[in-house]
Design a protein around this motif. Sequence first.
Motif, mmCIF file in Angstrom:
data_model
loop_
_atom_site.group_PDB
_atom_site.id
_atom_site.type_symbol
_atom_site.label_atom_id
_atom_site.label_comp_id
_atom_site.label_asym_id
_atom_site.label_seq_id
_atom_site.Cartn_x
_atom_site.Cartn_y
_atom_site.Cartn_z
ATOM 1 N N GLU A 76 32.993 42.019 29.072
ATOM 2 C CA GLU A 76 34.441 42.182 29.054
ATOM 3 C C GLU A 76 34.808 42.962 30.301
ATOM 4 O OE1 GLU A 76 37.944 44.500 26.658
ATOM 5 O OE2 GLU A 76 36.345 43.601 25.471
ATOM 6 N N VAL A 77 35.734 42.415 31.076
ATOM 7 C CA VAL A 77 36.180 43.054 32.311
ATOM 8 C C VAL A 77 37.685 43.237 32.214
ATOM 9 C CG1 VAL A 77 36.365 42.853 34.815
ATOM 10 C CG2 VAL A 77 34.317 42.003 33.639
ATOM 11 N N GLU A 78 38.124 44.447 32.472
ATOM 12 C CA GLU A 78 39.548 44.745 32.449
ATOM 13 C C GLU A 78 39.920 45.422 33.756
ATOM 14 O OE1 GLU A 78 42.845 47.013 29.677
ATOM 15 O OE2 GLU A 78 40.734 47.151 29.160
ATOM 16 N N VAL A 79 40.969 44.927 34.392
ATOM 17 C CA VAL A 79 41.465 45.509 35.639
ATOM 18 C C VAL A 79 42.733 46.274 35.298
ATOM 19 C CG1 VAL A 79 42.329 45.042 37.956
ATOM 20 C CG2 VAL A 79 40.492 43.627 36.987
ATOM 21 N N VAL A 80 42.750 47.561 35.658
ATOM 22 C CA VAL A 80 43.895 48.423 35.373
ATOM 23 C C VAL A 80 44.436 48.934 36.705
ATOM 24 C CG1 VAL A 80 44.685 50.503 34.202
ATOM 25 C CG2 VAL A 80 42.825 49.142 33.206
ATOM 26 N N GLU A 81 45.696 48.624 36.979
ATOM 27 C CA GLU A 81 46.349 49.104 38.192
ATOM 28 C C GLU A 81 47.409 50.122 37.785
ATOM 29 O OE1 GLU A 81 47.434 46.089 41.128
ATOM 30 O OE2 GLU A 81 46.228 44.680 39.957
ATOM 31 N N GLU A 82 47.196 51.379 38.195
ATOM 32 C CA GLU A 82 48.138 52.455 37.885
ATOM 33 C C GLU A 82 48.317 53.334 39.109
ATOM 34 O OE1 GLU A 82 47.687 53.646 33.263
ATOM 35 O OE2 GLU A 82 46.004 54.239 34.534
ATOM 36 N N ASP A 83 49.562 53.605 39.434
ATOM 37 C CA ASP A 83 49.892 54.529 40.513
ATOM 38 C C ASP A 83 49.148 54.209 41.814
ATOM 39 O OD1 ASP A 83 51.498 55.932 38.662
ATOM 40 O OD2 ASP A 83 49.728 57.052 37.981
ATOM 41 N N GLY A 84 49.074 52.916 42.169
ATOM 42 C CA GLY A 84 48.435 52.512 43.417
ATOM 43 C C GLY A 84 46.918 52.548 43.403
ATOM 44 N N ARG A 85 46.326 52.790 42.264
ATOM 45 C CA ARG A 85 44.866 52.883 42.150
ATOM 46 C C ARG A 85 44.382 51.785 41.197
ATOM 47 N NH1 ARG A 85 41.450 58.229 40.291
ATOM 48 N NH2 ARG A 85 39.631 57.081 39.646
ATOM 49 N N THR A 86 43.304 51.112 41.575
ATOM 50 C CA THR A 86 42.745 50.059 40.735
ATOM 51 C C THR A 86 41.443 50.539 40.123
ATOM 52 O OG1 THR A 86 43.703 48.359 42.147
ATOM 53 C CG2 THR A 86 41.926 47.669 40.682
ATOM 54 N N THR A 87 41.363 50.423 38.802
ATOM 55 C CA THR A 87 40.131 50.741 38.069
ATOM 56 C C THR A 87 39.684 49.472 37.368
ATOM 57 O OG1 THR A 87 40.872 53.012 37.706
ATOM 58 C CG2 THR A 87 39.088 52.206 36.291
ATOM 59 N N VAL A 88 38.397 49.171 37.486
ATOM 60 C CA VAL A 88 37.820 48.018 36.804
ATOM 61 C C VAL A 88 36.926 48.554 35.697
ATOM 62 C CG1 VAL A 88 36.354 45.982 37.042
ATOM 63 C CG2 VAL A 88 37.873 46.642 38.915
ATOM 64 N N LEU A 89 37.208 48.142 34.465
ATOM 65 C CA LEU A 89 36.377 48.527 33.327
ATOM 66 C C LEU A 89 35.438 47.357 33.023
ATOM 67 C CD1 LEU A 89 39.294 49.918 31.210
ATOM 68 C CD2 LEU A 89 37.471 51.292 32.174
ATOM 69 N N ASP A 118 32.662 46.305 30.449
ATOM 70 C CA ASP A 118 32.145 46.700 29.138
ATOM 71 C C ASP A 118 32.506 48.152 28.828
ATOM 72 O OD1 ASP A 118 31.091 44.179 28.704
ATOM 73 O OD2 ASP A 118 29.160 44.706 29.602
ATOM 74 N N GLY A 119 33.727 48.551 29.222
ATOM 75 C CA GLY A 119 34.231 49.883 28.924
ATOM 76 C C GLY A 119 33.883 50.950 29.951
ATOM 77 N N LYS A 120 32.977 50.666 30.882
ATOM 78 C CA LYS A 120 32.594 51.653 31.899
ATOM 79 C C LYS A 120 33.522 51.504 33.107
ATOM 80 C CE LYS A 120 28.828 53.408 34.661
ATOM 81 N NZ LYS A 120 27.461 53.265 35.111
ATOM 82 N N PRO A 121 34.183 52.611 33.520
ATOM 83 C CA PRO A 121 35.171 52.512 34.600
ATOM 84 C C PRO A 121 34.549 52.593 35.999
ATOM 85 C CG PRO A 121 35.154 54.729 33.703
ATOM 86 C CD PRO A 121 34.180 53.928 32.881
ATOM 87 N N TYR A 122 35.095 51.789 36.913
ATOM 88 C CA TYR A 122 34.732 51.815 38.327
ATOM 89 C C TYR A 122 36.020 51.791 39.136
ATOM 90 C CZ TYR A 122 30.190 50.188 36.622
ATOM 91 O OH TYR A 122 29.000 50.060 35.954
ATOM 92 N N VAL A 123 36.140 52.678 40.138
ATOM 93 C CA VAL A 123 37.281 52.659 41.037
ATOM 94 C C VAL A 123 36.986 51.577 42.070
ATOM 95 C CG1 VAL A 123 38.624 53.950 42.724
ATOM 96 C CG2 VAL A 123 37.776 55.092 40.668
ATOM 97 N N ASP A 160 33.550 52.479 43.631
ATOM 98 C CA ASP A 160 33.156 53.868 43.431
ATOM 99 C C ASP A 160 32.698 54.525 44.728
ATOM 100 O OD1 ASP A 160 33.847 54.138 40.810
ATOM 101 O OD2 ASP A 160 31.833 53.826 40.017
ATOM 102 N N GLY A 161 33.435 54.248 45.822
ATOM 103 C CA GLY A 161 33.147 54.886 47.098
ATOM 104 C C GLY A 161 32.058 54.209 47.916
ATOM 105 N N ARG A 162 31.407 53.194 47.368
ATOM 106 C CA ARG A 162 30.376 52.457 48.120
ATOM 107 C C ARG A 162 30.984 51.174 48.673
ATOM 108 N NH1 ARG A 162 25.304 51.405 44.779
ATOM 109 N NH2 ARG A 162 24.612 50.674 46.795
ATOM 110 N N SER A 163 30.642 50.848 49.922
ATOM 111 C CA SER A 163 31.208 49.694 50.592
ATOM 112 C C SER A 163 30.225 48.520 50.566
ATOM 113 C CB SER A 163 31.519 50.060 52.040
ATOM 114 O OG SER A 163 32.040 48.954 52.723
ATOM 115 N N PHE A 164 30.750 47.320 50.267
ATOM 116 C CA PHE A 164 29.944 46.106 50.211
ATOM 117 C C PHE A 164 30.695 44.973 50.899
ATOM 118 C CE2 PHE A 164 29.140 48.497 46.335
ATOM 119 C CZ PHE A 164 27.763 48.550 46.279
ATOM 120 N N GLU A 165 29.940 44.037 51.481
ATOM 121 C CA GLU A 165 30.505 42.771 51.909
ATOM 122 C C GLU A 165 30.091 41.751 50.876
ATOM 123 O OE1 GLU A 165 29.460 41.535 55.842
ATOM 124 O OE2 GLU A 165 30.911 42.871 56.760
#
Length: 171
Positions: free
Chosen positions: A17-30, A32-37, A53-58
């Motif tokens: 289960e993936v949930e994308v939450v956009e609040e106050d200009g910040r995106t959090t992806v949950l 299976d319930g675990k949050p990632y910025v 979570d602060g790590r950069s990927f291509e």
Amino acid sequence: MNRRAAQRLTLNGVLHEVEVVEEDGRTTVLIDGKPYVADMQQINGSLFSLLLDGRSFEAVAVEQPYGHEVVIGNDIFEVGIEQPVARGSLTDRVPLEGAGSDVVRSPMTGVVVEVVTTSGASVVAGQVLVIVESMKMNNELRAPRDGIVETVHVQPGARVERNATLVTIRQ
């Protein structure tokens, strides 16, 4: 503006289960319930810049009949999108493992440098199966899940095209 979107995605055959939450200009992806910025920007075509979570990927995302194939570094992820779901528990969720065979495919055109497994071998998720050289770089292609190698479709020295079947794994 606050927005929420929930989806069920299969990642290498396992439902999440993936949930994308956009609040106050910040995106959090949950996941299976675990949050990632998260922040993702399209560079061009199928190439994306991903900050998780602060790590950069291509990432390279290519549309496939089942969803998308996403390549991040040397890792290949098959991502399928299920029907949207309401927020809530996924206690009835069942992994798709064992529902047939998984196929390990080459994410690029190249030459098989080494085949690390054999037919009938028991493998664990993440185990290196085949090494393909492309553009003078060795790419370790790994098992997407635990299982038994059903068939090895290539041998060292073989030239493979992008999306060529390398190994088939069954539970």
